[in-house]
Design an enzyme around this catalytic site. Sequence first.
Site, PDB file in Angstrom:
ATOM      1  N   ARG A 116      34.603  44.581  38.498  1.00  0.00           N
ATOM      2  CA  ARG A 116      33.627  43.607  38.041  1.00  0.00           C
ATOM      3  C   ARG A 116      34.249  42.449  37.382  1.00  0.00           C
ATOM      4  NH1 ARG A 116      31.542  48.828  36.853  1.00  0.00           N
ATOM      5  NH2 ARG A 116      29.668  49.604  38.106  1.00  0.00           N
TER       6      ARG A 116
ATOM      7  N   HIS B 266      31.551  38.453  41.955  1.00  0.00           N
ATOM      8  CA  HIS B 266      30.958  39.925  42.090  1.00  0.00           C
ATOM      9  C   HIS B 266      31.105  40.372  43.776  1.00  0.00           C
ATOM     10  CE1 HIS B 266      29.090  42.871  39.619  1.00  0.00           C
ATOM     11  NE2 HIS B 266      28.932  43.504  40.511  1.00  0.00           N
TER      12      HIS B 266
END
Length: 405
Positions: free
Chosen positions: A243, A333
Amino acid sequence: MLSDVAIRTLKPEAKPYRMADERGMYLEVRPNGAKHWRLKYRLNGRERRVALGSYPEVSLHRARSRRDEARELILKGTDPCEHLRTRKRAAMLEETNRFETVATEWLEKRGALWVAAHGDKVRSRLARDILPWLGSRAVNSIEAPEILEVLRRVESRGAHETAHRELQYISRIFRYAIATGRAKRDPAADLRGEALVPVDRSKHHATIVDPVQIGALLRAMKEYCGSFVVKTALRLAPLVFVRPGELRQMEWAEIRWEDRTWHIPAERMKMRAVHIVPLSAQAIALLRELLPLTGDGRYAFPGARTNSRPMSNNAVTAALRAIGYDKGQMTGHGFRAMASTLLNEQGWNRDVIERQLAHGERDKVRASYNYAEHLPERRKMMQSWADYLTSLEDGATLVAFFRAA
């Protein structure tokens, strides 16, 4: 009978004393100057006293009104003391049954398992969109149409994804209320499926999965002309597909050079479990190139203004925009979605992929042991993935993917 003037002139004495009014009511004056209304009465042959409040918060007129209410209860055979206790219990129960109270308890329980940023986001959304309308309501009295009305306000500003997220929060709060005996059912469950505007999940976290386009992206990233720190983070992102927040907060102390792994501590992971990222030869090369520049500090990717904090959470996104990729094409992302899509398409073990993506292990006990699960297979997969990306970056159009044996 007492009067307001007489009450105001009463002075405290060394011992408490009483000044009678009428019909059993009197004012008790304490040595500290406090003045309390009391009613003396008899019920079932027993003498009792009930508090009617304190002066001046409760005026003489209001005290007499409370006395008359108490005497009406006595005439009906109800003890005013017991009646008062029952009302207090009901008020306390009403307070603990308020949706906001249940939500606060749920946040305290669950918040300890979340990373700070996620917890702050959930609290902010509840405070902004939900609690102003549902917070004061008894949790067991809220029905599905009321929840829908609240979420429609969120949808009206175009935040359809947020509305779906907040429906999940509400549902989880109701499940907590059921578990703690304050609700019988979850009315939010009635809204799943058709009630809210559907979200196009295919557009969530824009990504690129076409090999030729991936190659073009990687070459553009290699030519990025901004900060070397940001450039390294940008180029490392597809190799580790963590992430964005986990990447930017990488600390040098977390890199284990001898076994080529990055150990992300539990407190920085979304699901509060340690996560191991095997580092490919390409990832190690990028980090070794960066080490002389930032290795004397805590963070591998420090901020532009100070090395005591990690770089901005928008740094990688801004770099993508700088090389010509807008939010509808690629996001920070999106490297996770890219890896997940292609690794699954090419036949890698789904459990290995999910473990490497650190998708939530909901069982806290299992999660504490599973951080090294499938590690040999994950090492092989991560190196093969890096080799595949290198081939695409080099301009290959037909690349044999490195499948698991």
